[in-house]
Design a protein around this motif. Structure first.
Motif, PDB file in Angstrom:
ATOM      1  N   UNK A   1      -4.819   3.677 -10.351  1.00 45.47           N
ATOM      2  CA  UNK A   1      -5.220   2.424  -9.458  1.00 45.47           C
ATOM      3  C   UNK A   1      -4.243   2.551  -8.465  1.00 45.47           C
ATOM      4  N   UNK A   2      -2.921   2.662  -8.955  1.00 47.47           N
ATOM      5  CA  UNK A   2      -1.809   2.557  -7.939  1.00 47.47           C
ATOM      6  C   UNK A   2      -1.881   3.881  -6.935  1.00 47.47           C
TER       7      UNK A   2
ATOM      8  N   UNK B   1       0.933  -1.099  -0.023  1.00 48.69           N
ATOM      9  CA  UNK B   1      -0.108   0.018  -0.162  1.00 48.69           C
ATOM     10  C   UNK B   1       0.829   1.206   0.028  1.00 48.69           C
TER      11      UNK B   1
ATOM     12  N   UNK C   1       2.889  -2.105 -14.141  1.00 49.97           N
ATOM     13  CA  UNK C   1       3.645  -3.034 -15.029  1.00 49.97           C
ATOM     14  C   UNK C   1       3.714  -2.532 -16.304  1.00 49.97           C
TER      15      UNK C   1
ATOM     16  N   UNK D   1       2.942  -0.109  -7.592  1.00 54.87           N
ATOM     17  CA  UNK D   1       3.564  -0.519  -8.597  1.00 54.87           C
ATOM     18  C   UNK D   1       2.732  -0.649  -9.931  1.00 54.87           C
TER      19      UNK D   1
ATOM     20  N   UNK E   1      -2.695  -3.601 -17.315  1.00 55.33           N
ATOM     21  CA  UNK E   1      -3.236  -4.598 -16.919  1.00 55.33           C
ATOM     22  C   UNK E   1      -4.562  -4.201 -15.846  1.00 55.33           C
ATOM     23  N   UNK E   2      -5.495  -3.670 -16.650  1.00 58.89           N
ATOM     24  CA  UNK E   2      -6.513  -3.381 -15.710  1.00 58.89           C
ATOM     25  C   UNK E   2      -7.604  -4.561 -15.482  1.00 58.89           C
ATOM     26  N   UNK E   3      -8.289  -4.216 -14.559  1.00 61.37           N
ATOM     27  CA  UNK E   3      -9.309  -5.678 -14.358  1.00 61.37           C
ATOM     28  C   UNK E   3     -10.570  -5.753 -15.163  1.00 61.37           C
TER      29      UNK E   3
ATOM     30  N   UNK F   1      -4.338   4.147  -3.502  1.00 59.26           N
ATOM     31  CA  UNK F   1      -4.085   3.849  -2.120  1.00 59.26           C
ATOM     32  C   UNK F   1      -3.020   4.697  -1.564  1.00 59.26           C
TER      33      UNK F   1
ATOM     34  N   UNK G   1     -11.267  -0.871  -6.384  1.00 60.13           N
ATOM     35  CA  UNK G   1     -11.057  -1.976  -5.758  1.00 60.13           C
ATOM     36  C   UNK G   1     -10.053  -2.025  -4.662  1.00 60.13           C
ATOM     37  N   UNK G   2      -8.804  -1.557  -4.826  1.00 61.32           N
ATOM     38  CA  UNK G   2      -7.727  -1.534  -3.881  1.00 61.32           C
ATOM     39  C   UNK G   2      -8.384  -0.619  -2.471  1.00 61.32           C
TER      40      UNK G   2
END
Lengths: 296, 314
Positions: A205-206, A130, A136, A134, A140-142, A209, A152-153
């Motif tokens: 997304x990263x 958290x 990538x 990271x 790589x979306x869900x 959090x 999500x997180x």
């Protein structure tokens, strides 16, 4: 005929690597020189974001990283460069203990985040990740909506209230410079976005959090030049808030955006210096050879 | 602008070779067309045959469709004084649906659970150990399932749970074991399509394995799980022999799971040898076959539909 030779040599389309300090485009040279004053060789202890001491990583019998010492400073972009298989991605993945997910991997040494050693068995890796986010190489979306990808997180990190979640999603998307493009279709599938947008979604997304450190593993390698430029612009903006560490194959990219650069070769750290120094006046011959395209 | 003629001998066409290649190409093409044609012919003839036979109950023998479907009395040998033979098949349709849905309800969680174990929890030894087990389950002939159920399950139910032992429950249990491998293997295939990059992305956000499996992998695989269960149900609905051996083959409407009953398939296999083609009783069996055919068509279309929606989502 000329077109053909240009394409073959790679000059017309894109330059796959840094073409040497002497061949640097004028603008880039100027930019490097300009930034030279801002990046002193060593900063104060209080500016340290994360550092590793004598970090070794083994994959089974393969000694992938051999005693790496690097100090990353707050609000800077640090680039990790080197030929394929040199250990730069392994190093990046060890910083948030993603190597733990590989059964044969073993990491020894210290990873210090605010004086806390992260490479200890009693560290809660979920809480650590958290703090150290990271992104990538391939987006790589869900398989969820844009909104749900971001939410999500935060959801499992304890944010349940809808209105708070809405704010978190908006803020993350704004910071990733994606809000204006997606605000009207937050509940559409993330797969409907372009590759570059997907990658910025993954960055958002990263960010959702609230990490201290953002790790990026060749975030633009799968993107077209315009999307790449957007990502780079975004990273320059993000360093105002976060510490950014980026692995890149593209040496121009490293030179364009990073404050410091670490050059890895065969599992060892060959040189770690402010970017302008590493690219224009490196300490080591191997670095000079690599950045000028003589091997790698 | 005129270009020079081909000079290199290896680039020049060889007429006899060209002719041979063309012939071979035509031959191969016809072979594939023939294969497709045979498959289509088989499917179409089955449909036409079953439809014509199955519908003649209603068009030739003038049996009322609603009486047939909703009637609960089955008595082909009722005397003329009592009103003639009656063919109400509701009890069998009911039996088929009950055992199918209950078998799926038992097999789905077990199948999906073991699929998750094989792909997520212990991808190395779990799959190495369980893959052959699952394949073995597929390979066991249904008569062996039925025989085992008859010898072990039926007495067990009779002694420990109650009733005759021959019951819907016995049918449900045998079927649930029979469709387990179908559900497991399709679920495994679905779970394997979730890319490692997605999982890494989830771990990198600080998600635990449980959170990753539960909130991400399970959700992403949901359409695949539904497909797996429907395929399992299609198999259960169509299974005849094993069910017939343990279900008791009572023609009455079952009122509890411990009552003996019948399914559409078991009625067909029990009676087909005793009827004369062309008679009403034989035609009624064809009508039951038609119901089976229509149901399997429904199952296949359901799977297609879900597959399409899954693709649209991703």
């Amino acid at each position: 005929m000329d077109c053909v030779s240009e394409v073959l040599s790679g000059e017309a389309t894109h330059q796959p690597r840094w073409f040497g300090s002497l061949g640097a485009p004028q603008a880039l040279q100027e930019r490097l020189a300009e930034r030279a004053q801002d990046v002193p060789a060593v900063k104060a202890e209080t500016d340290v974001a994360i550092e590793t001491r004598d970090l070794h990583v083994y994959y089974g019998k393969n000694h992938a990283l051999k005693g790496i010492n690097i100090t990353f400073y707050k609000n800077e972009i640090t680039a990790l460069i080197g030929p394929s298989g040199c250990g730069k991605s392994t190093y990046l993945r060890s910083l948030n203990r993603m190597n733990d997910t590989i059964p044969t991997a073993k990491t020894t040494g210290h990873i210090l985040l605010n004086g806390e050693d992260l490479n200890r068995p009693d560290i809660d890796v979920w809480a650590l990740r958290k703090r150290v986010g990271m992104v990538f190489q391939r987006p790589n979306p869900f398989n969820k909506s844009i909104y749900e990808n971001i939410a999500f997180a935060p959801r499992f990190h304890g944010i349940k209230k809808k209105s708070t979640l809405d704010d978190v999603v908006e803020e993350a998307l704004r910071r990733a410079a994606l809000w204006d493009e997606v605000k009207d279709r937050l509940h559409e599938s993330a797969f409907a976005l372009s590759g570059g947008q997907q990658q910025r979604l993954c960055i958002a997304r990263a960010l959702a959090i609230e990490p201290d450190v953002l790790l990026l593993d060749e975030p633009a390698a799968a993107l077209d030049p315009i999307s790449t430029a957007k990502i780079e612009e975004l990273l320059l903006d993000l360093k105002k808030r976060y510490t950014v560490i980026i692995v890149t194959h593209n040496m121009q990219q490293a030179a364009r955006i990073s404050d410091r650069t670490a050059f890895f070769y065969e599992g060892e750290l060959i040189e770690y210096n402010p970017t302008h120094k590493l690219f224009t006046n490196p300490d080591k011959q191997a670095t000079e050879d690599y950045v000028s395209g003589r091997f790698g | 602008m005129s270009l020079p003629a081909t000079r290199s001998p290896e680039l020049k066409t060889n007429p006899s070779h060209m002719k041979f290649e063309k012939l071979r190409g035509t031959f191969g093409y016809s072979l594939t067309i023939l294969s497709v044609f045979i498959i289509l012919l088989a499917v179409i003839s089955i449909y036409i045959f079953v439809f014509s036979k199955g519908l003649s109950t209603f068009f030739v023998d003038k049996l009322h469709l609603w009486d047939f479907l909703s009637g609960t009395e089955w008595n082909p040998t009722r005397s003329e004084e009592a009103g003639g033979p009656v063919f109400g098949v509701f009890a069998f349709i009911y039996g088929s649906f009950v055992v199918t849905f209950l078998a799926a309800a038992i097999a789905a969680p077990i199948g999906i659970g073991s699929a998750i174990f094989m792909t997520e929890i212990a991808p190395k030894w779990g799959r190495k150990l369980l893959q052959p087990v699952v394949e073995l389950l597929v390979g066991i002939p249904s008569v062996v399932y039925g025989f085992t159920g008859l010898t072990l399950l039926v007495p067990f139910i009779r002694e420990h749970i109650g009733g005759l032992g021959f019951s819907l429950l016995a049918g449900v249990i045998v079927l649930s074991i029979m469709i387990l491998p179908t559900i497991t293997s399709i679920s495994v295939d679905t779970l394997l399509t979730v890319s490692p990059e997605i999982k890494a992305g989830s771990y990198a956000l600080g998600a635990t394995r449980w959170q990753t499996i539960w909130r991400l992998i399970m959700r992403a695989s949901a359409p695949g799980f539904v497909t797996a269960v429907i395929f399992g149900m299609a198999r259960a609905f169509g299974e005849a022999l094993a069910v017939q051996m343990v279900i008791g083959n009572s023609k009455r409407m079952p009122t509890s799971l411990l009552d003996p009953g019948s399914t559409i398939t078991s009625v067909i296999t029990m009676n087909m040898g005793n009827t004369v083609p062309g008679t009403l009783e034989n035609n009624v069996l064809w009508s039951l076959a038609l119901i089976l055919l229509l149901m399997s068509t429904v199952f296949i279309f359901a799977v297609r539909l879900i597959g399409q929606r899954g693709r649209l989502m991703s």
